[in-house]
Design a protein around this motif. Structure first.
Motif, PDB file in Angstrom:
ATOM      1  N   MET A 145      -7.778   0.355  -2.402  1.00 42.10           N
ATOM      2  CA  MET A 145      -9.148  -0.068  -2.094  1.00 42.10           C
ATOM      3  C   MET A 145      -9.273  -1.583  -2.174  1.00 42.10           C
ATOM      4  SD  MET A 145     -12.760   1.000  -3.904  1.00 42.10           S
ATOM      5  CE  MET A 145     -12.420   2.740  -3.664  1.00 42.10           C
ATOM      6  N   SER A 146      -8.596  -2.184  -3.151  1.00 43.91           N
ATOM      7  CA  SER A 146      -8.650  -3.636  -3.294  1.00 43.91           C
ATOM      8  C   SER A 146      -8.045  -4.327  -2.070  1.00 43.91           C
ATOM      9  CB  SER A 146      -7.895  -4.043  -4.561  1.00 43.91           C
ATOM     10  OG  SER A 146      -7.801  -5.448  -4.649  1.00 43.91           O
ATOM     11  N   ILE A 147      -6.894  -3.811  -1.632  1.00 44.55           N
ATOM     12  CA  ILE A 147      -6.257  -4.395  -0.436  1.00 44.55           C
ATOM     13  C   ILE A 147      -7.158  -4.222   0.779  1.00 44.55           C
ATOM     14  CG2 ILE A 147      -4.290  -4.175   1.150  1.00 44.55           C
ATOM     15  CD1 ILE A 147      -2.576  -3.379  -1.260  1.00 44.55           C
ATOM     16  N   LEU A 148      -7.741  -3.039   0.900  1.00 47.33           N
ATOM     17  CA  LEU A 148      -8.615  -2.767   2.045  1.00 47.33           C
ATOM     18  C   LEU A 148      -9.820  -3.697   2.042  1.00 47.33           C
ATOM     19  CD1 LEU A 148      -9.198  -1.066   4.529  1.00 47.33           C
ATOM     20  CD2 LEU A 148     -10.285   0.637   3.038  1.00 47.33           C
ATOM     21  N   ASN A 149     -10.393  -3.915   0.870  1.00 49.54           N
ATOM     22  CA  ASN A 149     -11.542  -4.834   0.781  1.00 49.54           C
ATOM     23  C   ASN A 149     -11.147  -6.249   1.186  1.00 49.54           C
ATOM     24  OD1 ASN A 149     -13.287  -2.822  -0.042  1.00 49.54           O
ATOM     25  ND2 ASN A 149     -12.942  -3.190  -2.231  1.00 49.54           N
ATOM     26  N   GLN A 150      -9.951  -6.684   0.749  1.00 48.25           N
ATOM     27  CA  GLN A 150      -9.471  -8.019   1.138  1.00 48.25           C
ATOM     28  C   GLN A 150      -9.313  -8.106   2.652  1.00 48.25           C
ATOM     29  OE1 GLN A 150      -6.013  -9.594  -1.004  1.00 48.25           O
ATOM     30  NE2 GLN A 150      -6.400  -8.085  -2.606  1.00 48.25           N
ATOM     31  N   VAL A 151      -8.730  -7.055   3.211  1.00 54.69           N
ATOM     32  CA  VAL A 151      -8.494  -7.042   4.661  1.00 54.69           C
ATOM     33  C   VAL A 151      -9.811  -7.174   5.421  1.00 54.69           C
ATOM     34  CG1 VAL A 151      -7.823  -5.505   6.565  1.00 54.69           C
ATOM     35  CG2 VAL A 151      -6.309  -5.783   4.583  1.00 54.69           C
ATOM     36  N   LYS A 152     -10.777  -6.362   5.045  1.00 54.15           N
ATOM     37  CA  LYS A 152     -12.053  -6.380   5.770  1.00 54.15           C
ATOM     38  C   LYS A 152     -12.785  -7.696   5.576  1.00 54.15           C
ATOM     39  CE  LYS A 152     -12.824  -1.470   6.353  1.00 54.15           C
ATOM     40  NZ  LYS A 152     -13.813  -0.405   6.422  1.00 54.15           N
ATOM     41  N   SER A 153     -12.659  -8.245   4.382  1.00 52.68           N
ATOM     42  CA  SER A 153     -13.311  -9.526   4.118  1.00 52.68           C
ATOM     43  C   SER A 153     -12.682 -10.643   4.959  1.00 52.68           C
ATOM     44  CB  SER A 153     -13.192  -9.847   2.616  1.00 52.68           C
ATOM     45  OG  SER A 153     -13.692 -11.136   2.357  1.00 52.68           O
ATOM     46  N   GLU A 154     -11.364 -10.643   5.017  1.00 57.99           N
ATOM     47  CA  GLU A 154     -10.682 -11.696   5.783  1.00 57.99           C
ATOM     48  C   GLU A 154     -10.920 -11.544   7.278  1.00 57.99           C
ATOM     49  OE1 GLU A 154      -7.037 -12.293   2.549  1.00 57.99           O
ATOM     50  OE2 GLU A 154      -6.597 -11.619   4.589  1.00 57.99           O
ATOM     51  N   LEU A 202     -10.960   1.885   8.978  1.00 56.54           N
ATOM     52  CA  LEU A 202     -10.279   2.263   7.732  1.00 56.54           C
ATOM     53  C   LEU A 202     -11.261   2.376   6.579  1.00 56.54           C
ATOM     54  CD1 LEU A 202      -6.940   0.190   7.602  1.00 56.54           C
ATOM     55  CD2 LEU A 202      -7.243   2.639   8.028  1.00 56.54           C
ATOM     56  N   ASP A 203     -11.113   3.423   5.809  1.00 55.35           N
ATOM     57  CA  ASP A 203     -11.918   3.590   4.610  1.00 55.35           C
ATOM     58  C   ASP A 203     -11.007   4.095   3.503  1.00 55.35           C
ATOM     59  OD1 ASP A 203     -12.154   6.698   4.355  1.00 55.35           O
ATOM     60  OD2 ASP A 203     -12.522   6.239   6.467  1.00 55.35           O
ATOM     61  N   PRO A 204     -11.417   3.985   2.240  1.00 59.49           N
ATOM     62  CA  PRO A 204     -10.532   4.353   1.131  1.00 59.49           C
ATOM     63  C   PRO A 204     -10.002   5.787   1.233  1.00 59.49           C
ATOM     64  CG  PRO A 204     -12.400   3.109   0.301  1.00 59.49           C
ATOM     65  CD  PRO A 204     -12.671   3.354   1.751  1.00 59.49           C
ATOM     66  N   ALA A 205     -10.847   6.712   1.670  1.00 62.36           N
ATOM     67  CA  ALA A 205     -10.412   8.105   1.735  1.00 62.36           C
ATOM     68  C   ALA A 205      -9.310   8.306   2.771  1.00 62.36           C
ATOM     69  CB  ALA A 205     -11.601   9.004   2.053  1.00 62.36           C
ATOM     70  N   SER A 206      -9.469   7.709   3.947  1.00 62.36           N
ATOM     71  CA  SER A 206      -8.454   7.878   4.995  1.00 62.36           C
ATOM     72  C   SER A 206      -7.148   7.186   4.610  1.00 62.36           C
ATOM     73  CB  SER A 206      -8.971   7.352   6.337  1.00 62.36           C
ATOM     74  OG  SER A 206      -9.262   5.972   6.273  1.00 62.36           O
ATOM     75  N   VAL A 207      -7.263   6.050   3.925  1.00 66.06           N
ATOM     76  CA  VAL A 207      -6.043   5.364   3.477  1.00 66.06           C
ATOM     77  C   VAL A 207      -5.322   6.210   2.442  1.00 66.06           C
ATOM     78  CG1 VAL A 207      -5.153   3.350   2.246  1.00 66.06           C
ATOM     79  CG2 VAL A 207      -6.910   3.042   3.993  1.00 66.06           C
ATOM     80  N   ASP A 208      -6.041   6.659   1.436  1.00 64.66           N
ATOM     81  CA  ASP A 208      -5.415   7.446   0.368  1.00 64.66           C
ATOM     82  C   ASP A 208      -4.737   8.709   0.904  1.00 64.66           C
ATOM     83  OD1 ASP A 208      -5.951   5.739  -1.648  1.00 64.66           O
ATOM     84  OD2 ASP A 208      -7.568   6.907  -2.565  1.00 64.66           O
ATOM     85  N   SER A 209      -5.399   9.384   1.841  1.00 61.11           N
ATOM     86  CA  SER A 209      -4.872  10.659   2.323  1.00 61.11           C
ATOM     87  C   SER A 209      -3.689  10.503   3.270  1.00 61.11           C
ATOM     88  CB  SER A 209      -5.982  11.452   3.026  1.00 61.11           C
ATOM     89  OG  SER A 209      -6.453  10.734   4.156  1.00 61.11           O
ATOM     90  N   THR A 210      -3.425   9.280   3.733  1.00 57.87           N
ATOM     91  CA  THR A 210      -2.331   9.086   4.694  1.00 57.87           C
ATOM     92  C   THR A 210      -1.254   8.120   4.187  1.00 57.87           C
ATOM     93  OG1 THR A 210      -3.642   7.374   5.797  1.00 57.87           O
ATOM     94  CG2 THR A 210      -3.752   9.594   6.720  1.00 57.87           C
ATOM     95  N   LEU A 211      -1.298   7.772   2.921  1.00 65.61           N
ATOM     96  CA  LEU A 211      -0.318   6.822   2.384  1.00 65.61           C
ATOM     97  C   LEU A 211       1.120   7.315   2.534  1.00 65.61           C
ATOM     98  CD1 LEU A 211      -1.864   5.328  -0.891  1.00 65.61           C
ATOM     99  CD2 LEU A 211      -1.196   4.095   1.186  1.00 65.61           C
ATOM    100  N   GLY A 212       1.286   8.632   2.567  1.00 65.15           N
ATOM    101  CA  GLY A 212       2.632   9.195   2.696  1.00 65.15           C
ATOM    102  C   GLY A 212       3.304   8.881   4.021  1.00 65.15           C
ATOM    103  N   ILE A 213       2.520   8.437   4.978  1.00 67.00           N
ATOM    104  CA  ILE A 213       3.111   8.036   6.263  1.00 67.00           C
ATOM    105  C   ILE A 213       3.643   6.612   6.175  1.00 67.00           C
ATOM    106  CG2 ILE A 213       2.602   7.681   8.719  1.00 67.00           C
ATOM    107  CD1 ILE A 213       0.422   9.855   8.361  1.00 67.00           C
ATOM    108  N   LEU A 214       2.979   5.802   5.363  1.00 67.73           N
ATOM    109  CA  LEU A 214       3.409   4.413   5.209  1.00 67.73           C
ATOM    110  C   LEU A 214       4.497   4.251   4.157  1.00 67.73           C
ATOM    111  CD1 LEU A 214       0.156   2.223   5.201  1.00 67.73           C
ATOM    112  CD2 LEU A 214       2.008   2.175   6.878  1.00 67.73           C
ATOM    113  N   LEU A 215       4.368   4.991   3.075  1.00 68.87           N
ATOM    114  CA  LEU A 215       5.254   4.823   1.923  1.00 68.87           C
ATOM    115  C   LEU A 215       6.081   6.089   1.725  1.00 68.87           C
ATOM    116  CD1 LEU A 215       2.616   3.196  -0.457  1.00 68.87           C
ATOM    117  CD2 LEU A 215       4.259   2.035   1.033  1.00 68.87           C
ATOM    118  N   LYS A 216       7.326   5.907   1.335  1.00 67.70           N
ATOM    119  CA  LYS A 216       8.250   7.041   1.283  1.00 67.70           C
ATOM    120  C   LYS A 216       8.728   7.365  -0.133  1.00 67.70           C
ATOM    121  CE  LYS A 216       7.818   7.195   5.690  1.00 67.70           C
ATOM    122  NZ  LYS A 216       6.924   8.224   6.271  1.00 67.70           N
ATOM    123  N   TYR A 217       8.099   6.758  -1.112  1.00 63.04           N
ATOM    124  CA  TYR A 217       8.451   7.065  -2.510  1.00 63.04           C
ATOM    125  C   TYR A 217       7.174   7.371  -3.275  1.00 63.04           C
ATOM    126  CZ  TYR A 217      13.195   5.544  -1.594  1.00 63.04           C
ATOM    127  OH  TYR A 217      14.466   5.450  -1.092  1.00 63.04           O
TER     128      TYR A 217
END
Length: 308
Positions: free
Chosen positions: A292-301, A264-279
């Motif tokens: 990006m903040s959530i992604l950084n937390q995820v990778k750090s944890e 996962l990287d910020p670009a792939s997350v941003d471009s596919t958010l419409g699959i996860l979120l519907k509003y």
């Protein structure tokens, strides 16, 4: 496979669901087991996308029963859900009787109000004998139907019968397996719930979601799956209008694989958010720095071994 074998114990029911690629936790498997064993309707409530409808489909497939689905909507009435008379055919019958000159009023009424002219809708179909055994009747998203429609269901759920005024009660020889779902957009009347086993289907834990993903999206590499599950779990802690369900997690994983994403990287997350979120408001809020903040937390944890 007979009906008795797969529902003999809770473990057997859990294994039955697993054979249909549905991973239920112990409490859900127990609720399904009891509903099958005691032949009671099962009322499943929970957020959209947590797998409620899938349970009916899996039971139909694994038990080898036909699935009869009633999709509820505003304005649903008896003629669409239970039965209606075939008026054109009845008119033809009346004209033929009149032409033959033997159309006595009582005799004619008896002739046109019989089962030859009855059009069966899903609920009545589910009460009829089936060569595969009692079917699975899915009454999906009951909260979308009007409250008066719930009254029609009381007789079905308590006695497994419907009453056609001209014919009297029609009773199922064997009760169908009834699964009712609700996304809780409104409260369902207590009279319905009293006739059912009730179970709240919650979002899965991270461990359970990882197991589901391994079954539903086996092509995803383990590292990507861990990131996806951790990201979605954190997303469910955000105050969003609609949180992603397990269905969205699976869709997102499949979409990322289609894009050959292995990390996962910020670009792939941003471009596919419409699959996860519907509003759109949720997407706009997450896109960019918050994602990006959530992604950084995820990778750090994950790197520190503290991820859920």
């Amino acid at each position: 496979m007979t009906l008795e074998d797969p529902i003999k114990t809770v473990d057997a029911t859990s294994n039955l669901l697993r054979s249909g690629n549905y991973l239920a936790d112990r409490s859900l498997a127990t609720a399904i087991h009891l509903a099958l064993k005691l032949k009671r309707p099962l009322f499943l409530e929970g957020e959209a996308g947590v797998g409620k409808t899938e349970i009916a489909k899996v039971l139909s497939a694994t038990l080898g029963r036909n699935l009869v689905r009633l999709q509820c909507y505003e304005g649903l009435d008896v003629s669409s859900a239970v039965y209606e008379w075939n008026y054109p055919a009845q008119m033809v019958e009346i004209r033929l009787a009149e032409a033959a000159g033997d159309a006595g009023r009582d005799q004619l009424a008896s002739a046109i109000f019989n089962e030859r002219f009855l059009i069966e809708r899903p609920i009545l179909q589910a009460l009829r004998p089936d060569r595969k055994g009692p079917p699975v009747l899915l009454i999906d998203e009951l909260d979308r139907a009007d409250e008066p429609f719930e009254a029609f269901l009381l007789e079905v759920l308590s006695d497994y019968q419907v009453t056609v005024p001209e014919l009297g009660p029609i009773v199922a020889a064997e009760p169908p397996i009834v699964i009712i779902t609700s996304n809780r957009t409104r409260e369902i009347h207590d009279a319905i719930k009293r006739r059912c086993f009730y179970y709240w289907v919650d979002y899965p834990t991270a461990e359970r979601e990882a197991e589901i993903l391994a079954v539903k999206a086996p092509g995803a590499n383990e590292a990507l799956s861990r990131q996806i599950v951790a990201f979605v779990q954190k997303l469910r802690d955000v105050d969003l209008y609609k949180l992603p369900g397990i269905a969205e997690t699976i869709d997102w994983t499949n979409a990322l694989m289609q894009l050959d994403v292995i990390d996962l990287d910020p670009a792939s997350v941003d471009s596919t958010l419409g699959i996860l979120l519907k509003y759109q408001d949720d997407i706009e809020r997450l896109r960019g720095s918050e994602a990006m903040s959530i992604l950084n937390q995820v990778k750090s944890e994950i790197a520190s071994g503290t991820a859920a």
